[in-house]
Design an enzyme around this catalytic site. Structure first.
Site, PDB file in Angstrom:
ATOM      1  N   TYR A 157      83.364  48.741  81.804  1.00 27.11           N
ATOM      2  CA  TYR A 157      83.300  49.002  80.356  1.00 27.11           C
ATOM      3  C   TYR A 157      84.652  48.760  79.695  1.00 27.11           C
ATOM      4  O   TYR A 157      84.727  48.243  78.580  1.00 27.11           O
ATOM      5  CB  TYR A 157      82.772  50.420  80.060  1.00 27.11           C
ATOM      6  CG  TYR A 157      81.267  50.423  80.044  1.00 27.11           C
ATOM      7  CD1 TYR A 157      80.564  50.014  78.917  1.00 27.11           C
ATOM      8  CD2 TYR A 157      80.541  50.747  81.192  1.00 27.11           C
ATOM      9  CE1 TYR A 157      79.190  49.942  78.911  1.00 27.11           C
ATOM     10  CE2 TYR A 157      79.156  50.679  81.201  1.00 27.11           C
ATOM     11  CZ  TYR A 157      78.491  50.278  80.051  1.00 27.11           C
ATOM     12  OH  TYR A 157      77.128  50.188  80.050  1.00 27.11           O
ATOM     13  N   ARG A 195      84.823  45.156  79.114  1.00 25.55           N
ATOM     14  CA  ARG A 195      83.981  44.729  77.987  1.00 25.55           C
ATOM     15  C   ARG A 195      84.582  45.178  76.657  1.00 25.55           C
ATOM     16  O   ARG A 195      84.512  44.471  75.653  1.00 25.55           O
ATOM     17  CB  ARG A 195      82.569  45.296  78.142  1.00 25.55           C
ATOM     18  CG  ARG A 195      81.812  44.674  79.293  1.00 25.55           C
ATOM     19  CD  ARG A 195      80.409  45.218  79.403  1.00 25.55           C
ATOM     20  NE  ARG A 195      79.653  45.063  78.171  1.00 25.55           N
ATOM     21  CZ  ARG A 195      78.526  45.727  77.901  1.00 25.55           C
ATOM     22  NH1 ARG A 195      78.033  46.576  78.788  1.00 25.55           N
ATOM     23  NH2 ARG A 195      77.889  45.543  76.771  1.00 25.55           N
ATOM     24  N   ASN A 225      72.665  46.360  69.512  1.00 26.19           N
ATOM     25  CA  ASN A 225      74.045  46.099  69.896  1.00 26.19           C
ATOM     26  C   ASN A 225      74.851  47.385  69.976  1.00 26.19           C
ATOM     27  O   ASN A 225      74.589  48.343  69.249  1.00 26.19           O
ATOM     28  CB  ASN A 225      74.697  45.134  68.896  1.00 26.19           C
ATOM     29  CG  ASN A 225      74.046  43.771  68.958  1.00 26.19           C
ATOM     30  OD1 ASN A 225      73.314  43.484  69.908  1.00 26.19           O
ATOM     31  ND2 ASN A 225      74.299  42.938  67.973  1.00 26.19           N
ATOM     32  N   HIS A 285      70.792  51.426  71.343  1.00 27.78           N
ATOM     33  CA  HIS A 285      71.395  51.449  72.680  1.00 27.78           C
ATOM     34  C   HIS A 285      72.775  52.092  72.703  1.00 27.78           C
ATOM     35  O   HIS A 285      73.535  51.906  73.649  1.00 27.78           O
ATOM     36  CB  HIS A 285      71.464  50.029  73.247  1.00 27.78           C
ATOM     37  CG  HIS A 285      70.098  49.426  73.490  1.00 27.78           C
ATOM     38  ND1 HIS A 285      69.879  48.092  73.713  1.00 27.78           N
ATOM     39  CD2 HIS A 285      68.879  50.012  73.545  1.00 27.78           C
ATOM     40  CE1 HIS A 285      68.569  47.873  73.894  1.00 27.78           C
ATOM     41  NE2 HIS A 285      67.951  49.023  73.775  1.00 27.78           N
ATOM     42  N   CYS A 310      86.531  64.740  79.778  1.00 21.95           N
ATOM     43  CA  CYS A 310      86.312  65.440  78.507  1.00 21.95           C
ATOM     44  C   CYS A 310      87.525  66.293  78.161  1.00 21.95           C
ATOM     45  O   CYS A 310      87.956  67.112  78.976  1.00 21.95           O
ATOM     46  CB  CYS A 310      85.053  66.317  78.628  1.00 21.95           C
ATOM     47  SG  CYS A 310      84.749  67.301  77.152  1.00 21.95           S
TER      48      CYS A 310
HETATM   49  P1  NAD Z   1      69.964  39.017  74.737  1.00 24.34           P
HETATM   50  O1  NAD Z   1      71.301  38.676  75.320  1.00 24.34           O
HETATM   51  O2  NAD Z   1      68.820  39.282  75.624  1.00 24.34           O
HETATM   52  O3  NAD Z   1      69.506  37.822  73.773  1.00 24.34           O
HETATM   53  C1  NAD Z   1      70.323  37.252  72.799  1.00 24.34           C
HETATM   54  C2  NAD Z   1      69.452  36.385  71.907  1.00 24.34           C
HETATM   55  O4  NAD Z   1      70.275  35.879  70.877  1.00 24.34           O
HETATM   56  C3  NAD Z   1      68.816  35.184  72.602  1.00 24.34           C
HETATM   57  O5  NAD Z   1      67.450  35.114  72.240  1.00 24.34           O
HETATM   58  C4  NAD Z   1      69.590  33.974  72.054  1.00 24.34           C
HETATM   59  O6  NAD Z   1      68.769  32.830  71.944  1.00 24.34           O
HETATM   60  C5  NAD Z   1      69.996  34.508  70.694  1.00 24.34           C
HETATM   61  N1  NAD Z   1      71.216  33.933  70.139  1.00 24.34           N
HETATM   62  C6  NAD Z   1      72.375  33.629  70.786  1.00 24.34           C
HETATM   63  N2  NAD Z   1      73.286  33.172  69.912  1.00 24.34           N
HETATM   64  C7  NAD Z   1      72.692  33.180  68.679  1.00 24.34           C
HETATM   65  C8  NAD Z   1      73.137  32.825  67.374  1.00 24.34           C
HETATM   66  N3  NAD Z   1      74.355  32.357  67.138  1.00 24.34           N
HETATM   67  N4  NAD Z   1      72.264  32.992  66.341  1.00 24.34           N
HETATM   68  C9  NAD Z   1      70.994  33.468  66.546  1.00 24.34           C
HETATM   69  N5  NAD Z   1      70.545  33.806  67.776  1.00 24.34           N
HETATM   70  C10 NAD Z   1      71.380  33.672  68.818  1.00 24.34           C
HETATM   71  O7  NAD Z   1      70.230  40.215  73.746  1.00 24.34           O
HETATM   72  P2  NAD Z   1      69.280  41.365  73.221  1.00 24.34           P
HETATM   73  O8  NAD Z   1      67.955  40.817  72.836  1.00 24.34           O
HETATM   74  O9  NAD Z   1      70.103  42.093  72.216  1.00 24.34           O
HETATM   75  O10 NAD Z   1      69.006  42.353  74.459  1.00 24.34           O
HETATM   76  C11 NAD Z   1      69.829  42.537  75.559  1.00 24.34           C
HETATM   77  C12 NAD Z   1      70.630  43.816  75.652  1.00 24.34           C
HETATM   78  O11 NAD Z   1      71.970  43.410  75.646  1.00 24.34           O
HETATM   79  C13 NAD Z   1      70.529  44.793  74.566  1.00 24.34           C
HETATM   80  O12 NAD Z   1      70.185  45.974  75.170  1.00 24.34           O
HETATM   81  C14 NAD Z   1      71.963  44.965  74.005  1.00 24.34           C
HETATM   82  O13 NAD Z   1      72.277  46.343  73.909  1.00 24.34           O
HETATM   83  C15 NAD Z   1      72.829  44.384  75.051  1.00 24.34           C
HETATM   84  N6  NAD Z   1      74.015  43.643  74.614  1.00 24.34           N
HETATM   85  C16 NAD Z   1      74.685  43.981  73.464  1.00 24.34           C
HETATM   86  C17 NAD Z   1      75.789  43.241  73.066  1.00 24.34           C
HETATM   87  C18 NAD Z   1      76.516  43.631  71.802  1.00 24.34           C
HETATM   88  O14 NAD Z   1      76.625  44.815  71.499  1.00 24.34           O
HETATM   89  N7  NAD Z   1      76.994  42.667  71.022  1.00 24.34           N
HETATM   90  C19 NAD Z   1      76.213  42.144  73.823  1.00 24.34           C
HETATM   91  C20 NAD Z   1      75.511  41.828  75.010  1.00 24.34           C
HETATM   92  C21 NAD Z   1      74.400  42.589  75.379  1.00 24.34           C
END
Ligand code: NAD
Length: 269
Positions: free
Chosen positions: A70, A73, A105, A122, A151
């Site tokens: 983490y 990240r 996100n 999430h 904590c």
């Molecule tokens: P995912 O990674 O499964 O899917 C991402 C989607 O975004 C894909 O369908 C892809 O085609 C699309 N995509 C990529 N770039 C794009 C753009 N520029 N414009 C439009 N679409 C675009 O992500 P998800 O569906 O959010 O689910 C996966 C899990 O990953 C979630 O639980 C989330 O919490 C977590 N996650 C979060 C983050 C973050 O907070 N930014 C980053 C990575 C993963």
């Protein structure tokens, strides 16, 4: 500038008429800010096995290892900024009274862009939770000085305040999201692979309850054939134009109230 393909007058009109508009976002909305998605080519999956590290079992076995991941990240995204897609979504909130934002996100970028109360299904990577008392606190320190952190109140281990694989979503957040999906007239689904449940069900709940559902994604997804329209392209390019057109069309017009979706259609770029 040429209008983006697929942003038809009818689509703009359906969004404009929505009294209750929900935006549901996933990792794709943040990818143009430089936050890796889990499933893209630069996804975190490639070098880190997220499904093994983002679990309660992994944390129990080795909290320091999970926190190091983490910490990595958090460092990766510490300096990223909201992109035009986040800003366009924030403009919708300022302009539309019945607006709700639901995000999967954990990066906090919607808040940074100006959305006041995104429902975070999430959790948030910039918060931590006491494993003994459940106290949630903001944890912005970056990089972390102490791994794993404890904590400040009771000395127990802190864990990231995010939802791990196998864990239920925070019930209050899910209830809010479910209620918004059931009662909206239109939903915009942005940058989500629609593969992680139960969040992936929300567009279908909305559609089932009569909402006009549009997705914005660089690729088609499992829900594309089930909803009203798919705008295929980058969220940072499509959303600013789409929001401009929806808000322009609304100016000075008191009309509102979406009806039921008329028929399924797919617009591809
Ligand atoms: P995912 O990674 O499964 O899917 C991402 C989607 O975004 C894909 O369908 C892809 O085609 C699309 N995509 C990529 N770039 C794009 C753009 N520029 N414009 C439009 N679409 C675009 O992500 P998800 O569906 O959010 O689910 C996966 C899990 O990953 C979630 O639980 C989330 O919490 C977590 N996650 C979060 C983050 C973050 O907070 N930014 C980053 C990575 C993963």
């Amino acid at each position: 500038m040429e209008p983006a393909a697929g942003i038809t007058e009818r689509l703009v009109e359906r969004l404009r008429r929505a009294r209750r508009l929900v935006v549901l976002t996933g990792a794709g909305v943040s990818s143009e800010s430089g936050v890796p998605t889990f499933r893209g080519k630069d996804g975190l999956w490639e070098s880190y096995r997220a499904e093994e590290l983002a679990t309660g079992q992994a944390f129990e076995a080795d909290p320091a290892l999970v926190w190091r991941w983490y910490d990595y990240r958090r460092r990766l995204i510490a300096d990223v900024e909201p992109n035009p897609a986040h800003h366009a979504i924030a403009r919708l909130e300022s302009a539309i009274e019945g607006f709700s934002l639901i995000t999967q996100n954990v990066d906090g970028l919607h808040h940074q862009a100006g959305n006041s109360a995104p429902v975070e299904l999430h959790g948030n990577i910039w918060r931590a939770r006491c494993t003994r008392e459940g106290l949630v606190k903001e944890l912005r320190e970056n990089p972390l000085r102490e791994i794993p952190p404890h904590c400040p109140k009771c000395g127990a281990l802190l864990r990231p305040d995010v939802v791990w694989y196998g864990e239920p979503l925070p019930s209050h957040a899910y209830e809010q999201a479910d209620a918004a999906a059931r009662s909206c007239d239109a939903m915009l689904v942005v940058g989500t692979s629609a593969m992680v449940r139960p969040a992936a069900s929300l567009p279908l709940i909305a559609k089932h309850n009569g909402a006009f559902v549009v997705e914005v994604n660089i690729a088609l997804t499992p829900i594309s054939v089930l909803i009203d329209a798919s705008l295929t392209g980058r969220a940072g390019e499509i959303l600013p134009e789409l929001v401009d057109r929806v808000l322009e069309a609304s100016l000075g017009d008191g009309a509102g109230g979406a009806g039921r979706a008329e028929r399924a259609e797919t617009h591809n770029r």
